[in-house]
Enzyme design. Sequence first.
Site, PDB file in Angstrom:
ATOM      1  CB  SER A   1      -4.099   8.987  10.426  1.00 54.58           C
ATOM      2  OG  SER A   1      -4.984   9.379   9.394  1.00 54.58           O
TER       3      SER A   1
ATOM      4  CG  ASP B   1      -3.524  -0.430   4.024  1.00 52.79           C
ATOM      5  OD1 ASP B   1      -3.940  -1.174   4.932  1.00 52.79           O
ATOM      6  OD2 ASP B   1      -3.837  -0.586   2.821  1.00 52.79           O
TER       7      ASP B   1
ATOM      8  CB  THR C   1      -9.893  -1.029  -4.327  1.00 58.51           C
ATOM      9  OG1 THR C   1     -10.833  -1.943  -3.751  1.00 58.51           O
ATOM     10  CG2 THR C   1     -10.685  -0.061  -5.187  1.00 58.51           C
TER      11      THR C   1
ATOM     12  CD  GLU D   1     -15.556  -3.421  -2.866  1.00 59.24           C
ATOM     13  OE1 GLU D   1     -16.578  -3.204  -3.526  1.00 59.24           O
ATOM     14  OE2 GLU D   1     -15.486  -4.265  -1.951  1.00 59.24           O
TER      15      GLU D   1
ATOM     16  CE1 TYR E   1     -12.509   3.060  -1.504  1.00 60.25           C
ATOM     17  CE2 TYR E   1     -13.085   0.945  -2.495  1.00 60.25           C
ATOM     18  CZ  TYR E   1     -12.178   1.756  -1.829  1.00 60.25           C
ATOM     19  OH  TYR E   1     -10.934   1.252  -1.508  1.00 60.25           O
TER      20      TYR E   1
ATOM     21  CE  LYS F   1      -9.330   4.050  -3.373  1.00 54.76           C
ATOM     22  NZ  LYS F   1      -7.958   4.253  -2.942  1.00 54.76           N
TER      23      LYS F   1
HETATM   24  N1  LIG Z   1      -8.025  -2.086   3.524  1.00 54.30           N
HETATM   25  C1  LIG Z   1      -8.460  -2.643   2.423  1.00 54.30           C
HETATM   26  O1  LIG Z   1      -9.004  -3.748   2.419  1.00 54.30           O
HETATM   27  C2  LIG Z   1      -8.251  -1.954   1.093  1.00 54.30           C
HETATM   28  C3  LIG Z   1      -8.371  -2.711  -0.093  1.00 54.30           C
HETATM   29  C4  LIG Z   1      -8.107  -2.087  -1.315  1.00 54.30           C
HETATM   30  C5  LIG Z   1      -7.756  -0.754  -1.344  1.00 54.30           C
HETATM   31  N2  LIG Z   1      -7.697  -0.044  -0.178  1.00 54.30           N
HETATM   32  C6  LIG Z   1      -7.304   1.361  -0.251  1.00 54.30           C
HETATM   33  O2  LIG Z   1      -6.052   1.445   0.402  1.00 54.30           O
HETATM   34  C7  LIG Z   1      -5.930   2.699   1.063  1.00 54.30           C
HETATM   35  C8  LIG Z   1      -5.623   2.474   2.527  1.00 54.30           C
HETATM   36  O3  LIG Z   1      -6.678   1.707   3.124  1.00 54.30           O
HETATM   37  P1  LIG Z   1      -6.895   1.668   4.699  1.00 54.30           P
HETATM   38  O4  LIG Z   1      -7.570   0.378   4.976  1.00 54.30           O
HETATM   39  O5  LIG Z   1      -5.639   2.020   5.393  1.00 54.30           O
HETATM   40  O6  LIG Z   1      -7.972   2.854   4.872  1.00 54.30           O
HETATM   41  P2  LIG Z   1      -8.293   3.740   6.158  1.00 54.30           P
HETATM   42  O7  LIG Z   1      -7.834   3.058   7.397  1.00 54.30           O
HETATM   43  O8  LIG Z   1      -9.723   4.124   6.051  1.00 54.30           O
HETATM   44  O9  LIG Z   1      -7.397   5.047   5.945  1.00 54.30           O
HETATM   45  C9  LIG Z   1      -7.739   6.049   5.042  1.00 54.30           C
HETATM   46  C10 LIG Z   1      -6.806   7.215   5.254  1.00 54.30           C
HETATM   47  O10 LIG Z   1      -7.133   8.247   4.306  1.00 54.30           O
HETATM   48  C11 LIG Z   1      -7.138   9.473   5.014  1.00 54.30           C
HETATM   49  N3  LIG Z   1      -7.978  10.466   4.326  1.00 54.30           N
HETATM   50  C12 LIG Z   1      -9.294  10.367   4.013  1.00 54.30           C
HETATM   51  N4  LIG Z   1      -9.697  11.479   3.372  1.00 54.30           N
HETATM   52  C13 LIG Z   1      -8.625  12.290   3.272  1.00 54.30           C
HETATM   53  C14 LIG Z   1      -8.410  13.579   2.726  1.00 54.30           C
HETATM   54  N5  LIG Z   1      -9.411  14.285   2.159  1.00 54.30           N
HETATM   55  N6  LIG Z   1      -7.176  14.115   2.783  1.00 54.30           N
HETATM   56  C15 LIG Z   1      -6.165  13.447   3.389  1.00 54.30           C
HETATM   57  N7  LIG Z   1      -6.302  12.206   3.930  1.00 54.30           N
HETATM   58  C16 LIG Z   1      -7.517  11.640   3.877  1.00 54.30           C
HETATM   59  C17 LIG Z   1      -7.692   9.125   6.403  1.00 54.30           C
HETATM   60  O11 LIG Z   1      -7.371  10.148   7.300  1.00 54.30           O
HETATM   61  P3  LIG Z   1      -8.275  10.540   8.594  1.00 54.30           P
HETATM   62  O12 LIG Z   1      -7.536   9.980   9.780  1.00 54.30           O
HETATM   63  O13 LIG Z   1      -8.262  12.015   8.578  1.00 54.30           O
HETATM   64  O14 LIG Z   1      -9.638   9.973   8.401  1.00 54.30           O
HETATM   65  C18 LIG Z   1      -6.918   7.840   6.660  1.00 54.30           C
HETATM   66  O15 LIG Z   1      -5.626   8.140   7.100  1.00 54.30           O
HETATM   67  C19 LIG Z   1      -7.236   3.436   0.793  1.00 54.30           C
HETATM   68  O16 LIG Z   1      -7.041   4.250  -0.333  1.00 54.30           O
HETATM   69  C20 LIG Z   1      -8.210   2.339   0.469  1.00 54.30           C
HETATM   70  O17 LIG Z   1      -9.260   2.810  -0.348  1.00 54.30           O
HETATM   71  C21 LIG Z   1      -7.906  -0.622   1.039  1.00 54.30           C
END
Ligand SMILES: NC(=O)c1ccc[n+]([C@@H]2O[C@H](COP(=O)([O-])OP(=O)(O)OC[C@H]3O[C@@H](n4cnc5c(N)ncnc54)[C@H](OP(=O)(O)O)[C@@H]3O)[C@@H](O)[C@H]2O)c1
Length: 347
Positions: A11, A14, A127, A129, A150, A154
């Site tokens: 959801s 990504d 990440t 970070e 965070y 990670k």
């Molecule tokens: N975007 C970036 O720039 C970036 C860079 C490096 C790494 N990342 C990593 O890449 C991944 C995807 O990033 P994103 O930007 O798509 O993040 P995002 O939009 O915040 O999505 C995070 C997802 O994790 C789910 N989630 C959170 N806690 C959970 C739990 N306890 N059990 C099951 N699902 C859970 C959320 O579900 P809900 O709908 O329930 O909240 C959401 O679907 C993450 O791990 C992030 O840390 C992102």
Amino acid sequence: MNKRALITGISGQDGYYLSKFLVEKGYEVFGLIRRNSNNPFYRFEDNIDLWEKINVIYGNMRDVESLNRALVISKPDEIYNLAALSDVGVSFECPTETMEINYHGVGKLISEAQRLFPKSRFYQASTSEMFGRTNPPQNEESFFLPVSPYAEAKLRAHTDYIVGYRKNHNYYSSSGILFNHESPKRGEKFVTRKITLSLAKVKAGLQNYVQLGNLDAKRDWGFAGDYVEAMWLILQQENPDDYVISTGVSHSVRDFVNISAKVLGMKLTWSGQGENEQATDGEGNVVVKVNPKFYRPNEVHDLLGDSAKAKKILGWEPKTSFEELVEMMVESDKKYAEYLKGLAENR
Ligand SMILES: NC(=O)c1ccc[n+]([C@@H]2O[C@H](COP(=O)([O-])OP(=O)(O)OC[C@H]3O[C@@H](n4cnc5c(N)ncnc54)[C@H](OP(=O)(O)O)[C@@H]3O)[C@@H](O)[C@H]2O)c1
């Protein structure tokens, strides 16, 4: 037979782009969704056809039984672990929850995956970070110096479970060390989306100004749609490994504001310094202010990736420029702000 993929965090931003990419490749896609997810469907609202192709499984990274069930139902060839408490700022306020989801959750999922489906392949969303205060540019050989809960969580997941399971359990576990990637589907609290949506609302007359934290923070921002291809490529390699995925160009938050304003036809004039810095539009209205409330307790000042390894081994390169990314986000938020304005006028 079609390949099967389990995506946690489907959801999220990504999750949307990766599921789209994998469905187009002919995968059968299973997505783990939290029962108490705010609105699991909202990122797919403009792509209902895609949503209907996804097999939704309810579960939580904190609940090993639900992860076990998701694995048994999906019987995955590939697992993409995208679920996380992903907001660096929030992680300072909820360090325990961050550790539970971003570290222990990975351990629960990977141990069950390796036990039930030892031939499956595991992708972990690591990440940039994790590099924290390490001098840029950062690549796979750079030191990790995390400065937030965070990034700490990670990094522990990366070391103990991804590198650990690869080396100690002979399990196919890889990671993408992704630098910031954005899109119109980015969460509204992340700085890039906050800028594009707030300025679009200012332009539409729905709000007066946007308040931001450190305008000098520099990030290497790419487009999420490009980055999910790298995730997939990482799992198609013969051997598991870790790859830095980035554009190799960094910009400041101020740059992001300036280009957003330009796309909206707003001419900004900056004045003041530090906490007193602000930007006015052509009519003299203050449209950007600094509010120290949005400073992070511990800031990473400059992240800039070197993806030479991904280019050489995966043949991956970003396709979307910084300017194209900002324009895409602003154009999308312009429409959204107009829609919100229409709702407000018809109330
Ligand atoms: N975007 C970036 O720039 C970036 C860079 C490096 C790494 N990342 C990593 O890449 C991944 C995807 O990033 P994103 O930007 O798509 O993040 P995002 O939009 O915040 O999505 C995070 C997802 O994790 C789910 N989630 C959170 N806690 C959970 C739990 N306890 N059990 C099951 N699902 C859970 C959320 O579900 P809900 O709908 O329930 O909240 C959401 O679907 C993450 O791990 C992030 O840390 C992102």
